[in-house]
Each structure stands twice: as structure tokens, then as C-alpha cells.
Motif scaffolding. Structure first.
Motif, mmCIF file in Angstrom:
data_model
loop_
_atom_site.group_PDB
_atom_site.id
_atom_site.type_symbol
_atom_site.label_atom_id
_atom_site.label_comp_id
_atom_site.label_asym_id
_atom_site.label_seq_id
_atom_site.Cartn_x
_atom_site.Cartn_y
_atom_site.Cartn_z
ATOM 1 N N LEU A 168 0.824 -1.207 0.000
ATOM 2 C CA LEU A 168 0.000 0.000 0.000
ATOM 3 C C LEU A 168 0.861 1.261 0.000
ATOM 4 C CD1 LEU A 168 -3.026 -0.971 2.262
ATOM 5 C CD2 LEU A 168 -2.705 -1.221 -0.207
ATOM 6 N N LEU A 169 2.031 1.205 0.620
ATOM 7 C CA LEU A 169 2.963 2.334 0.519
ATOM 8 C C LEU A 169 3.429 2.516 -0.922
ATOM 9 C CD1 LEU A 169 5.182 2.023 3.714
ATOM 10 C CD2 LEU A 169 3.738 3.967 3.083
ATOM 11 N N ARG A 170 3.638 1.414 -1.622
ATOM 12 C CA ARG A 170 4.032 1.513 -3.030
ATOM 13 C C ARG A 170 2.935 2.192 -3.853
ATOM 14 N NH1 ARG A 170 7.999 -1.437 -4.888
ATOM 15 N NH2 ARG A 170 7.556 -3.383 -3.819
ATOM 16 N N LEU A 171 1.683 1.850 -3.544
ATOM 17 C CA LEU A 171 0.556 2.497 -4.227
ATOM 18 C C LEU A 171 0.535 3.994 -3.903
ATOM 19 C CD1 LEU A 171 -2.017 1.828 -5.936
ATOM 20 C CD2 LEU A 171 -3.243 1.667 -3.776
ATOM 21 N N GLU A 172 0.744 4.320 -2.634
ATOM 22 C CA GLU A 172 0.713 5.702 -2.183
ATOM 23 C C GLU A 172 1.871 6.516 -2.748
ATOM 24 O OE1 GLU A 172 -1.198 6.806 1.981
ATOM 25 O OE2 GLU A 172 0.897 6.229 2.180
ATOM 26 N N HIS A 173 3.015 5.873 -2.945
ATOM 27 C CA HIS A 173 4.211 6.571 -3.414
ATOM 28 C C HIS A 173 4.308 6.655 -4.936
ATOM 29 C CE1 HIS A 173 6.528 5.736 0.581
ATOM 30 N NE2 HIS A 173 5.569 6.627 0.715
ATOM 31 N N THR A 174 3.497 5.893 -5.656
ATOM 32 C CA THR A 174 3.530 5.936 -7.117
ATOM 33 C C THR A 174 3.109 7.319 -7.604
ATOM 34 O OG1 THR A 174 3.110 3.572 -7.357
ATOM 35 C CG2 THR A 174 2.523 4.968 -9.225
ATOM 36 N N PRO A 175 3.930 7.983 -8.413
ATOM 37 C CA PRO A 175 3.612 9.359 -8.839
ATOM 38 C C PRO A 175 2.561 9.418 -9.946
ATOM 39 C CG PRO A 175 5.701 8.687 -9.772
ATOM 40 C CD PRO A 175 5.260 7.562 -8.879
ATOM 41 N N LYS A 176 1.465 8.737 -9.722
ATOM 42 C CA LYS A 176 0.313 8.780 -10.619
ATOM 43 C C LYS A 176 -0.929 8.807 -9.743
ATOM 44 C CE LYS A 176 2.795 6.275 -14.231
ATOM 45 N NZ LYS A 176 2.784 5.272 -15.302
ATOM 46 N N LEU A 177 -1.949 9.516 -10.180
ATOM 47 C CA LEU A 177 -3.167 9.625 -9.386
ATOM 48 C C LEU A 177 -3.833 8.257 -9.251
ATOM 49 C CD1 LEU A 177 -4.852 11.939 -8.062
ATOM 50 C CD2 LEU A 177 -6.326 11.812 -10.074
ATOM 51 N N VAL A 178 -4.241 7.904 -8.020
ATOM 52 C CA VAL A 178 -4.890 6.618 -7.754
ATOM 53 C C VAL A 178 -6.291 6.866 -7.212
ATOM 54 C CG1 VAL A 178 -4.785 4.430 -6.504
ATOM 55 C CG2 VAL A 178 -2.660 5.545 -7.248
ATOM 56 N N ILE A 179 -7.280 6.266 -7.863
ATOM 57 C CA ILE A 179 -8.683 6.441 -7.498
ATOM 58 C C ILE A 179 -9.250 5.108 -7.023
ATOM 59 C CG2 ILE A 179 -10.988 7.032 -8.354
ATOM 60 C CD1 ILE A 179 -9.532 8.690 -10.558
ATOM 61 N N ALA A 180 -9.894 5.111 -5.861
ATOM 62 C CA ALA A 180 -10.624 3.926 -5.392
ATOM 63 C C ALA A 180 -12.069 4.056 -5.852
ATOM 64 C CB ALA A 180 -10.561 3.824 -3.878
ATOM 65 N N ALA A 181 -12.533 3.091 -6.647
ATOM 66 C CA ALA A 181 -13.919 3.060 -7.119
ATOM 67 C C ALA A 181 -14.667 2.044 -6.254
ATOM 68 C CB ALA A 181 -13.968 2.664 -8.592
ATOM 69 N N ILE A 182 -15.434 2.535 -5.299
ATOM 70 C CA ILE A 182 -16.007 1.689 -4.251
ATOM 71 C C ILE A 182 -17.470 1.410 -4.560
ATOM 72 C CG2 ILE A 182 -16.346 1.444 -1.776
ATOM 73 C CD1 ILE A 182 -14.166 3.613 -1.413
ATOM 74 N N ASP A 183 -17.729 0.215 -5.039
ATOM 75 C CA ASP A 183 -19.079 -0.210 -5.400
ATOM 76 C C ASP A 183 -19.370 -1.490 -4.631
ATOM 77 O OD1 ASP A 183 -21.490 -0.699 -6.554
ATOM 78 O OD2 ASP A 183 -20.726 -1.217 -8.530
ATOM 79 N N GLY A 184 -19.734 -1.343 -3.360
ATOM 80 C CA GLY A 184 -19.929 -2.497 -2.492
ATOM 81 C C GLY A 184 -19.209 -2.280 -1.172
ATOM 82 N N HIS A 185 -19.467 -3.149 -0.210
ATOM 83 C CA HIS A 185 -18.932 -2.987 1.133
ATOM 84 C C HIS A 185 -17.408 -2.837 1.117
ATOM 85 C CE1 HIS A 185 -22.883 -3.765 2.674
ATOM 86 N NE2 HIS A 185 -22.920 -4.992 2.179
ATOM 87 N N CYS A 186 -16.936 -1.923 1.946
ATOM 88 C CA CYS A 186 -15.506 -1.584 1.998
ATOM 89 C C CYS A 186 -15.128 -1.528 3.473
ATOM 90 C CB CYS A 186 -15.294 -0.248 1.293
ATOM 91 S SG CYS A 186 -13.599 0.335 1.284
ATOM 92 N N VAL A 187 -14.813 -2.684 4.058
ATOM 93 C CA VAL A 187 -14.619 -2.768 5.502
ATOM 94 C C VAL A 187 -13.263 -3.379 5.831
ATOM 95 C CG1 VAL A 187 -17.080 -2.908 6.029
ATOM 96 C CG2 VAL A 187 -15.812 -4.998 5.557
ATOM 97 N N GLY A 188 -12.804 -3.105 7.045
ATOM 98 C CA GLY A 188 -11.539 -3.678 7.498
ATOM 99 C C GLY A 188 -10.406 -3.306 6.564
ATOM 100 N N GLY A 189 -9.658 -4.328 6.168
ATOM 101 C CA GLY A 189 -8.538 -4.093 5.267
ATOM 102 C C GLY A 189 -8.947 -3.519 3.928
ATOM 103 N N GLY A 190 -10.204 -3.708 3.535
ATOM 104 C CA GLY A 190 -10.676 -3.103 2.291
ATOM 105 C C GLY A 190 -10.667 -1.585 2.375
ATOM 106 N N LEU A 191 -11.096 -1.051 3.527
ATOM 107 C CA LEU A 191 -11.038 0.395 3.718
ATOM 108 C C LEU A 191 -9.589 0.859 3.810
ATOM 109 C CD1 LEU A 191 -12.395 3.104 4.133
ATOM 110 C CD2 LEU A 191 -12.671 2.551 6.563
ATOM 111 N N GLU A 192 -8.724 0.016 4.364
ATOM 112 C CA GLU A 192 -7.301 0.367 4.429
ATOM 113 C C GLU A 192 -6.700 0.470 3.028
ATOM 114 O OE1 GLU A 192 -5.629 -1.339 8.564
ATOM 115 O OE2 GLU A 192 -6.590 -2.856 7.325
ATOM 116 N N VAL A 193 -7.109 -0.418 2.134
ATOM 117 C CA VAL A 193 -6.678 -0.312 0.737
ATOM 118 C C VAL A 193 -7.192 0.992 0.137
ATOM 119 C CG1 VAL A 193 -6.895 -1.296 -1.576
ATOM 120 C CG2 VAL A 193 -6.503 -2.810 0.386
ATOM 121 N N ALA A 194 -8.466 1.285 0.359
ATOM 122 C CA ALA A 194 -9.064 2.495 -0.213
ATOM 123 C C ALA A 194 -8.392 3.751 0.322
ATOM 124 C CB ALA A 194 -10.566 2.522 0.087
ATOM 125 N N MET A 195 -8.017 3.754 1.605
ATOM 126 C CA MET A 195 -7.387 4.941 2.182
ATOM 127 C C MET A 195 -5.991 5.178 1.635
ATOM 128 S SD MET A 195 -8.589 5.348 6.150
ATOM 129 C CE MET A 195 -8.030 3.731 6.713
#
Length: 263
Positions: free
Chosen positions: A87-114
Motif C-alpha cells: 500500500l505504501l508503493r501504491l501511495e508513493h507511485t507518482p500517478k493519481l490513484v482512485i478507489a472506485a467503491i461499489d460495495g462494502h468496503c470494511v476492514g482491510g478493504g477500507l485500508e486499501v481504499a485509504m
């Protein structure tokens, strides 16, 4: 079957978490997600990354609990470490990252989205939250750190200590969700996300500048302001040396629309 499906459309890479029924992640999924992030990072034709879940019921329900129950503490520690690194690699990638949340987003799923830069949810389609305390553990894939940074310390502690799970509408009020959209179907929602993402793709946008804005904010928020300003100057200089800055300045002076290339 791939646990993380990878596809590109018009400069946007879509990473789809695909592990029915709840898109829970395992070590194998995190390994595939890590590889997909690197693939998008190294592709000069990819300017935006979208992360979504397969199907309409779940974005992601977090880590595979059955897998964790059967694992020893040594594995669990390294599993959490690798998830943090991914997830740090995702956060550090110099390209815009969008989470498209269509369905429950709980626990580690929300951590991915954040770990994504912008979160867009489909109205009325699910709930989110970090209920790990009800399993006797804490949110261990960045939740305690990122939630504090999104909603503030006291509210983050309360949400995690209670283990509250709440609708997307409440998430939008808290600032966890940046956009809340209506859509007729899963496919319609994804099409709308791709269309919206297109505004950050050349020739409409200077995507390299967008990526470095992200990097300045992600790193700058964690360091002293003097160091952040130094980082900002260095990133600005990199842009001044590129094609898009020359094109943008010329287009402004010539009173025309710029044609950006992402370089």
C-alpha cells in the motif's frame, strides 16, 4: 484465475480485486496487487490508476480471516509487513490513484481504499469501517495511521475503538469518501469513474504535474514545512525541465488550449 485483474483503457489502468465472494486479500492477492502497481508505475502510457472490486457486493472485506486463523504469528507479521509495503508503493507511485467503491468496503478493504488518493463510492451500495477490534486486533494494514490523517485523531480512535460500520453517506460526511455518485449498475458506475479519470490524462491534463503534486503532498505532509518546501522546489524544477511546462506556458501566452503529453 488472477486475483488482481489488470486492464488499461485510454491511459487509465484498472486494478480489479477478484476473489469471490468478498474480494478478501491473501498473501497471493497482495503479491499480485504489488506486481500490478509496479506494472502501472512503469508504463509511460498509464497516467491514472483505478482500484476496484469485482462484482457489486464488495469492494473488499479485508484480509482472509480463515487464512489468518490458521497461520502462525511469524507468518502473520510478515503478511502485515508485505501488505504495508504494497500500500505504501501504491501511495508513493507518482500517478493519481482512485478507489472506485461499489460495495462494502470494511476492514482491510477500507485500508486499501485509504491508500488511494481519491475515493469515489456508489450511493446506497454498501458500508465501510474498521471493525477489527471485534476480532481482538487492531487495523493492521495502515488503518490506525491513515484514518487519523483523514478524520482526525479523536474521531479515528472512536471509530476504531467502537468498531463502527457505517453507510457511504456517513463516510462522505467524515471525509472518508470524496465523491458519492448514483449509478444504475456496476458497469455504469465504472464507466463514470473512467470518464471522470479521463480529465487527468493527456492531452487534457499535465499528468506528470498531477503525479508530482501527489508526491509533494504525500511526502510533504509527513515532514517539517521547510523540508516540504525544499521538496516542492525540486519537484517544480523537474516540471520546468519537462515538455508540459513549456507547452502550458506557451499555450497560456498564445491564448489557446494546451496539448499535454505527460512528459
Amino acid at each position: 484465475m488472477s486475483l488482481v485483474e489488470y486492464a488499461t483503457t485510454d491511459g487509465v489502468a484498472t486494478l480489479t480485486l477478484n476473489n469471490a465472494p468478498a474480494n478478501c486479500y491473501s498473501r497471493d492477492m497482495m503479491t499480485e496487487l504489488d506486481a500490478a502497481i509496479l506494472k502501472a508505475r512503469f508504463d509511460p502510457d498509464v497516467h491514472v490508476i483505478v482500484v476496484r472490486g469485482a462484482g457489486e457486493k464488495f469492494f473488499c472485506a479485508g484480509a482472509d480471516i480463515a487464512m489468518l486463523q490458521g497461520a502462525d504469528p511469524y507468518f502473520k507479521y510478515n503478511f502485515c509487513l508485505h501488505a504495508n509495503e504494497t500500500l505504501l508503493r501504491l501511495e508513493h507511485t507518482p500517478k493519481l490513484v482512485i478507489a472506485a467503491i461499489d460495495g462494502h468496503c470494511v476492514g482491510g478493504g477500507l485500508e486499501v481504499a485509504m491508500a488511494c488518493d481519491i475515493r469515489i463510492a456508489r450511493q446506497g451500495r454498501g458500508k465501510c469501517g474498521l471493525p477489527e477490534v471485534k476480532l481482538g486486533v487492531l487495523p493492521g494494514t495502515g488503518g490506525t495511521q491513515r484514518l487519523v490523517r483523514v478524520v482526525g485523531k479523536s474521531k479515528a480512535i472512536e471509530l476504531m475503538a467502537v468498531g463502527e460500520v457505517f453507510p457511504f453517506e456517513r463516510a462522505a460526511e467524515l471525509g472518508l469518501v470524496d465523491h458519492l455518485w448514483e449509478a444504475e449498475s456496476h458497469a455504469d458506475f465504472h464507466a463514470k469513474v473512467l470518464e471522470w479519470a479521463g480529465q487527468f490524462v493527456p492531452p487534457k491534463a499535465a499528468s506528470r504535474a498531477v503525479g508530482l503534486i501527489k508526491r509533494a503532498c504525500q511526502t510533504g505532509a509527513e515532514i517539517a514545512i521547510a523540508d516540504g518546501l525544499a521538496l516542492e522546489r525540486e519537484l517544480q524544477q523537474r516540471l520546468f525541465e519537462g515538455e508540459d511546462a513549456r507547452e502550458g506556458l506557451a499555450a497560456y501566452n498564445e491564448k489557446r488550449e494546451p496539448e499535454f503529453t505527460g512528459r
